[in-house]
Enzyme design. Structure first.
Site, short mmCIF file in Angstrom:
data_model
loop_
_atom_site.label_atom_id
_atom_site.label_comp_id
_atom_site.label_asym_id
_atom_site.label_seq_id
_atom_site.Cartn_x
_atom_site.Cartn_y
_atom_site.Cartn_z
N LYS A 39 0.82 -1.09 -0.05
CA LYS A 39 0.21 0.29 0.04
C LYS A 39 0.63 1.51 0.15
O LYS A 39 0.60 1.89 -1.01
CB LYS A 39 -1.15 -0.03 1.32
CG LYS A 39 -2.11 -1.39 1.34
CD LYS A 39 -3.09 -1.10 2.36
CE LYS A 39 -1.97 -0.68 4.18
NZ LYS A 39 -1.71 -2.22 3.79
N THR A 40 1.70 1.10 0.88
CA THR A 40 2.67 2.60 1.11
C THR A 40 3.80 2.30 -0.08
O THR A 40 3.15 4.32 -0.95
CB THR A 40 3.63 2.21 2.57
OG1 THR A 40 2.76 2.29 3.72
CG2 THR A 40 4.79 3.33 2.48
N ASP A 224 -1.96 8.14 3.38
CA ASP A 224 -1.95 6.47 3.65
C ASP A 224 -1.72 6.09 5.15
O ASP A 224 -2.31 6.70 5.53
CB ASP A 224 0.17 6.62 4.16
CG ASP A 224 0.42 5.00 3.89
OD1 ASP A 224 -0.28 4.18 3.92
OD2 ASP A 224 1.22 4.64 3.99
N GLU A 225 -2.50 4.91 5.73
CA GLU A 225 -2.68 4.36 7.37
C GLU A 225 -4.30 4.82 6.90
O GLU A 225 -4.79 5.30 8.24
CB GLU A 225 -2.22 5.04 7.72
CG GLU A 225 -0.72 4.65 7.96
CD GLU A 225 -0.19 2.81 8.35
OE1 GLU A 225 -1.57 2.16 8.68
OE2 GLU A 225 0.81 2.08 8.40
N GLN A 255 -5.98 -2.92 10.34
CA GLN A 255 -4.84 -2.70 10.78
C GLN A 255 -5.37 -1.33 11.70
O GLN A 255 -4.65 -0.90 12.34
CB GLN A 255 -3.75 -2.40 9.86
CG GLN A 255 -2.77 -3.67 9.89
CD GLN A 255 -1.58 -3.35 9.34
OE1 GLN A 255 -0.78 -2.59 9.80
NE2 GLN A 255 -1.26 -3.01 7.74
N ARG A 607 4.40 -7.90 10.69
CA ARG A 607 5.88 -6.25 11.22
C ARG A 607 6.65 -8.07 10.92
O ARG A 607 8.48 -6.56 9.89
CB ARG A 607 6.64 -5.84 12.49
CG ARG A 607 5.45 -4.49 12.80
CD ARG A 607 5.16 -4.19 11.49
NE ARG A 607 3.70 -4.33 11.63
CZ ARG A 607 3.36 -3.54 10.41
NH1 ARG A 607 3.57 -2.82 9.29
NH2 ARG A 607 1.47 -4.42 9.67
#
Ligand code: ATP
Ligand code: MG
Length: 727
Positions: A39-40, A224-225, A255, A607
């Site tokens: 995504k990023t 983002d996020e 998330q 992560r």
């Protein structure tokens, strides 16, 4: 489109779905996808695509990230894709961007030009002072609750006048306190974090021309996020987008971990309502983790009900199993982690490629202690913040007062630090004067020192004011680094902490000196209208919590799972995986709370790229209390086939006196060893049910254990009769 691959590297290393998102036509787009699916990466490539292929000026893009560090990284990646600098591209956090706007348009925002940002500690202190001034009992009106109330209202975009007390006297008082707090902030030119967002929203809402200007400028909004935006952030974006702006947002409902701070995952649905034509792109291939890690994460999150649901897969290999280590206590846990880190470093890996993640900030202390003893450099990411250390805040308060005499919180912080004979009574007199005359403490100090105070106290106050005035004169014309250097010495802070002979005093002096280095490496914006000092002070307030001064050193990364969002590391430890700690005690009984904890666990697991260790302690001393806990229920949610237990649990049937060896190669030395049981061991009794061993004594047939049973309470039992099952 194929020919474009030849002319631009922007589409290299993207899969089909990622390309679809990056090259999407200019219309609202929502990319919704699981962890590590790019995504990023898509957001970065989209920005580069718009500039390079669509020919947009970098000025017309506004990109929002979750941390300042992520913003810097994103800028770097866009620049390297484009092979040119993009200075005029606005990238930042919501707070950072709001701050930038308010600095530019302070007049329209009804702020003084040199308004000061206050962080959450300053805010709390301000509230305490306010209660004192209003003679309100702070045991009944708890400052932290008032702070939470105020920030919560601001996050929803609400001012005191928008609130209704519904006839509830408690609520009426809260609203009155919010109102009083606002007045103090406005008078002192103080802006808290929530205020940055609210003010920036009002700035546009109430200035049609300004809003129009920015709508024309920022045609593309990249976020983002997105799952962790709060109401005021969403409203701000919505306002900017209007009917013509093109939002491109990426996020993952699994998330969403900041509900407790006002984030609303529902914005994903709201977005689709507000922009009905929005294109929705799903990314399902994960590029980050081994199949084992990914499957474990998928299995854990599958236990949540509230999900949009998606299917993440990888082409990668299975990789290693996830290693679970049952530590005897928190020190054993730290020793184990440090031994593994040692191996990792000895094998020639970068320290920065390893991270230890934990649920609660306080857990870092023992890990830090262990790392220091082992001589392994580490960094607490977002934790023990350099700019939040007390001595740093003292020095910053001097600097603030020098540039802004009306800053009451700074005044209070340092008026008697180092001690200079200005006692609590004198300060109270100044406060009442300030209250009665609606003026700042600085003005009050001048007035009461001349009229009301007796000789010694008056002299002390005069001397303090002269000191500040003199410092202000002395630093005029110096460069930033010299200013800071001058102030830490002339204020007497350095001498004050030097007198504290212990390690603490030494560290504080070192920290103060490090502040001079921070000022040295600070690069003021040449286009800014602020003085470099004011810019540095804003920077300090904004940066607090994001990385320490030694960020460039190769070091092990320590952080809470919350701060780990968006990051990735080849080697990851999830420490303190115990029920009560993670999931957190206060969430266990609440299904929504538990689901949020599980999302946090999903963030933690995902992560890891190659190697994941999960550790828990059977006994933990935290916040000065001993806890005996069960392993986290999230461990049980990971399918057995992905797990390798590092230390087999002890069986009571083992021959006595056989030293058990942990994988760290040490004989376990817990008391109770020779009995074949351990402190903290979970047991089951036919009549009393489940419990935990608290204590053992005696030998052979006389051996006794003290067990804390969940329902039956604490009991001493003779081992040879009790028929305890070890669990
Ligand atoms: P998170 O949900 O944790 O924020 P994300 O969806 O933003 O994750 P990224 O951080 O963008 O994912 O990507 C995860 C990793 O996968 C990165 O190391 C990235 O470089 C890599 N990656 C993403 N897409 C590709 C691709 N098409 N080819 C190779 N590597 C990729
Ligand atoms: Mg990301």
């Amino acid at each position: 489109m194929q020919h474009l691959v030849d002319v631009t590297p922007i589409l290299e290393n993207l899969n089909d779905a990622q390309r679809e998102a990056v090259t999407a036509p200019a219309e609202p787009t929502l990319v919704i996808a699981g962890a590590g699916s790019g995504k990023t990466r898509v957001l970065v490539h989209r920005a580069a695509w718009l500039i390079d292929v669509e020919g947009l000026s970098p000025q017309s893009l506004l990109a929002v990230t979750f941390t300042n560090k992520a913003a810097a990284e994103m800028r770097g990646r866009i620049e390297s894709l484009l092979d040119m600098p993009v200075a005029h591209l606005w990238i930042g956090t919501f707070h950072g961007l709001a701050h930038r706007l308010l600095r530019r348009h302070w007049r329209e925002a009804n702020l003084p030009q040199n308004f000061q940002i206050i962080d959450s500690d300053d805010q709390l202190r301000l509230i305490k002072r306010l209660l004192k001034n209003l003679e309100i009992d702070d045991s009944r009106w708890v400052p932290r609750e008032i702070q939470y109330f105020i920030n919560g209202q601001k996050d929803e975009g609400l001012r005191p006048q928008h609130l209704d007390d519904d006839g509830d006297p408690n609520r009426r008082q809260m609203i009155a306190l919010y109102q009083a707090y606002e007045e103090v902030c406005q008078r002192g030119g103080l802006v808290d974090f929530a205020e940055l967002l609210l003010r920036a929203h009002e700035l546009w809402r109430d200035n049609a021309e300004l809003l129009e200007h920015y709508r024309r400028r920022f045609t593309h909004l990249l976020v983002d996020e997105f799952q962790d935006t709060n109401s005021i952030q969403y409203a701000w974006l919505r306002l900017l987008a209007g009917d013509t702006g093109i939002p491109f947002v990426v996020g993952d409902d699994d998330q969403s971990i900041y509900r407790w701070r006002g984030a609303r995952v529902e914005h994903i649905y709201r977005f689709q309502k507000d922009f009905p034509s929005a294109r929705v792109v799903k990314l399902e291939q994960n590029y980050r983790s081994t199949a084992t890690i990914l499957n474990a994460a998928n299995a854990v999150i599958a236990n949540n009900n509230a999900r949009m649901g998606k299917n993440l897969w990888t082409e990668g290999s299975d990789g290693e199993s996830i290693k679970v280590y049952a530590a005897y206590n928190e020190r054993d846990e730290a020793d184990f982690i440090i031994a593994r880190l040692r191996d990792w470093i000895d094998q020639g890996n970068l320290r920065a490629d390893s991270a230890v993640l934990y649920r609660s900030n306080a857990q870092s202390r023992v890990l830090e202690e262990g790392l220091i003893n082992a001589g392994i450099p580490y960094r607490v990411y977002g934790g023990l913040r350099f700019f939040e250390r007390a001595e740093i805040k003292d020095a910053l308060a001097y600097l603030r007062l020098i540039s802004h005499r009306d800053d009451d919180s700074s005044f209070e912080r340092i008026v008697n630090k180092p001690t200079r004979g200005i006692g609590a009574r004198t300060i109270d007199i100044m406060r009442s004067y300030a209250r009665a005359n609606s003026c700042t403490l600085w003005r009050a100090a001048g007035a009461v020192a001349s009229d009301e105070l007796a000789g010694r106290a008056a002299n002390a106050v005069h001397a303090f004011m002269q000191l500040i005035e003199r410092m202000a004169q002395d630093v005029a014309g110096l460069d930033l680094q010299e200013q800071v250097d001058h102030v830490i010495h002339a204020s007497g802070l350095i001498d004050f902490f030097k007198k504290d002979k212990g390690e603490k005093g030494e560290t504080r002096v070192e920290n103060l000196l490090e502040l001079v280095s921070a000022a040295r490496s600070f690069e003021p914006d040449p286009a800014s209208e602020m003085s470099p000092l004011d810019e540095f002070l804003s920077h300090a307030a904004l940066e607090a919590g994001e990385g320490q001064a030694d960020a460039w050193e190769d070091c092990v990364q320590l952080m809470t799972m919350h701060s780990a969002k968006g990051l990735e590391f080849p080697l990851v430890f999830l420490a303190g995986m115990e029920d009560g700690l993670f999931p957190h005690q206060r969430s266990i009984a609440d299904p929504n709370g538990l689901e949020e904890e599980r999302r946090l666990c999903y963030v933690g697991i995902t992560r890891a790229m190659q190697t994941l260790y999960v550790t828990y302690a059977e006994q933990r001393r935290l916040h000065g209390m001993d806890n005996f806990s069960q392993p986290s229920r999230f461990i049980a949610e990971i399918p057995d086939e992905h797990i390798e237990e590092v230390r087999p649990r002890v069986q009571v049937s083992r021959p006595m006196h056989t030293p058990r060896r942990s994988s760290a190669g040490r004989a376990a030395s817990a008391p109770g060893n020779e009995l074949g049981v351990r402190l903290g061991q979970r047991v089951r009794h036919g009549k009393f049910g489940d419990g935990v061993i608290l204590n053992c004594e005696g030998q052979g047939a006389h051996a006794r254990v003290e067990v804390n049973f969940e329902t039956a309470g604490t009991k001493w039992l003779v081992l040879s009769y009790a028929n305890l099952d070890l669990m």
